[in-house]
Scaffold this active site. Structure first.
Site, PDB file in Angstrom:
ATOM      1  N   ASP A   2      87.452  34.234   9.057  1.00 29.29           N
ATOM      2  CA  ASP A   2      86.285  34.323   9.929  1.00 29.29           C
ATOM      3  C   ASP A   2      86.677  34.881  11.291  1.00 29.29           C
ATOM      4  O   ASP A   2      87.787  34.629  11.767  1.00 29.29           O
ATOM      5  CB  ASP A   2      85.667  32.920  10.088  1.00 29.29           C
ATOM      6  CG  ASP A   2      84.220  32.990  10.524  1.00 29.29           C
ATOM      7  OD1 ASP A   2      83.658  34.096  10.571  1.00 29.29           O
ATOM      8  OD2 ASP A   2      83.665  31.915  10.838  1.00 29.29           O
ATOM      9  N   ASN A  50      76.609  35.366   2.161  1.00 29.85           N
ATOM     10  CA  ASN A  50      76.819  36.621   2.906  1.00 29.85           C
ATOM     11  C   ASN A  50      75.825  37.717   2.539  1.00 29.85           C
ATOM     12  O   ASN A  50      75.685  38.707   3.258  1.00 29.85           O
ATOM     13  CB  ASN A  50      78.255  37.150   2.737  1.00 29.85           C
ATOM     14  CG  ASN A  50      79.289  36.372   3.521  1.00 29.85           C
ATOM     15  OD1 ASN A  50      80.437  36.249   3.099  1.00 29.85           O
ATOM     16  ND2 ASN A  50      78.917  35.840   4.685  1.00 29.85           N
TER      17      ASN A  50
HETATM   18 MG    MG Z   1      81.576  34.430  10.687  1.00 32.27          MG
END
Ligand code: MG
Length: 214
Positions: A2, A50
């Site tokens: 991330d 996502n």
């Molecule tokens: Mg992220």
């Protein structure tokens, strides 16, 4: 993995650049993991959530995935890296599914580091699919569910690292993380180096694991 977007934002670059640098970090880390002799390295590349990102960003991520596998497959083969996918990757575009199937087949016999890539992966989805399969075969127990998870056959999860300062699991390996050690670091994924991994392993080695015992 991330922090690609924030890495780019800090530099006034497009998000796609952050993802590109994220792939560079992946390439370097996979090589290091192999050299360190890690048995398994699992990377959360694309979650079931996502898909909520813009079409443009999703296609950037898919393009990067495709190019990474194409570019590094020979290296995996040459270095005894076995590729494994967790998640419903067959729902991805057919060219990517074909490429992944080809890569899985070419590396299936390797017994060095296993590189697990989580693609279209969501832990709750994985557990629900596993429970349904277990139920169709007989009694549902932790063991029968475990045996139907996408991670079946892999060793227990020892260490889970999350980058970029977020302190949550975001639907990643929820079941498998039952007794995993966790490390949360502020380092953004594109900046995550083999030295960060070594430091995390060092920290892991100092943790006393009791598995509920005392
Ligand atoms: Mg992220």
């Amino acid at each position: 993995m991330d922090g690609n977007g924030r890495w780019a934002k800090q530099r006034h670059l497009p998000r796609a650049m952050g993802h590109q640098r994220g792939v560079d970090a992946v390439r370097t880390l996979v090589r290091a993991a192999r050299q360190m002799g890690l048995e398994v390295l699992t990377l959360y590349a694309f979650s079931t959530e996502n898909w909520r990102r813009s079409e443009d960003e999703v296609s950037t991520l898919m393009g990067l995935l495709k190019r990474y596998i194409q570019a590094d497959l020979d290296e995996f083969v040459a270095n005894n890296v076995r590729l494994k996918i967790i998640g419903e990757y067959r729902a991805l575009a057919s060219d990517i599914v074909e490429l992944l199937d080809h890569a899985l087949e070419r590396t299936a016999q390797n017994d060095g580091t296993t590189l697990v890539v989580a693609l279209n992966y969501g832990s709750q989805d994985e557990i629900a699919r596993a429970a349904a399969k277990a139920a169709a075969k007989g009694p549902i127990t932790p063991e029968t569910i475990d045996a139907e998870l996408d991670t079946a056959g892999l060793p227990p999860l020892d260490l889970l690292i999350r980058t970029s300062g977020e302190v949550r699991l975001s639907n990643f390996l929820l079941w498998q993380a039952a007794y995993a050690e966790m490390i949360f670091t502020d380092v953004l994924w594109p900046d995550f180096t083999p030295d960060h991994l070594r430091a995390a392993l060092e920290e892991f080695s100092t943790r006393e694991r009791r598995y509920g015992g005392r």
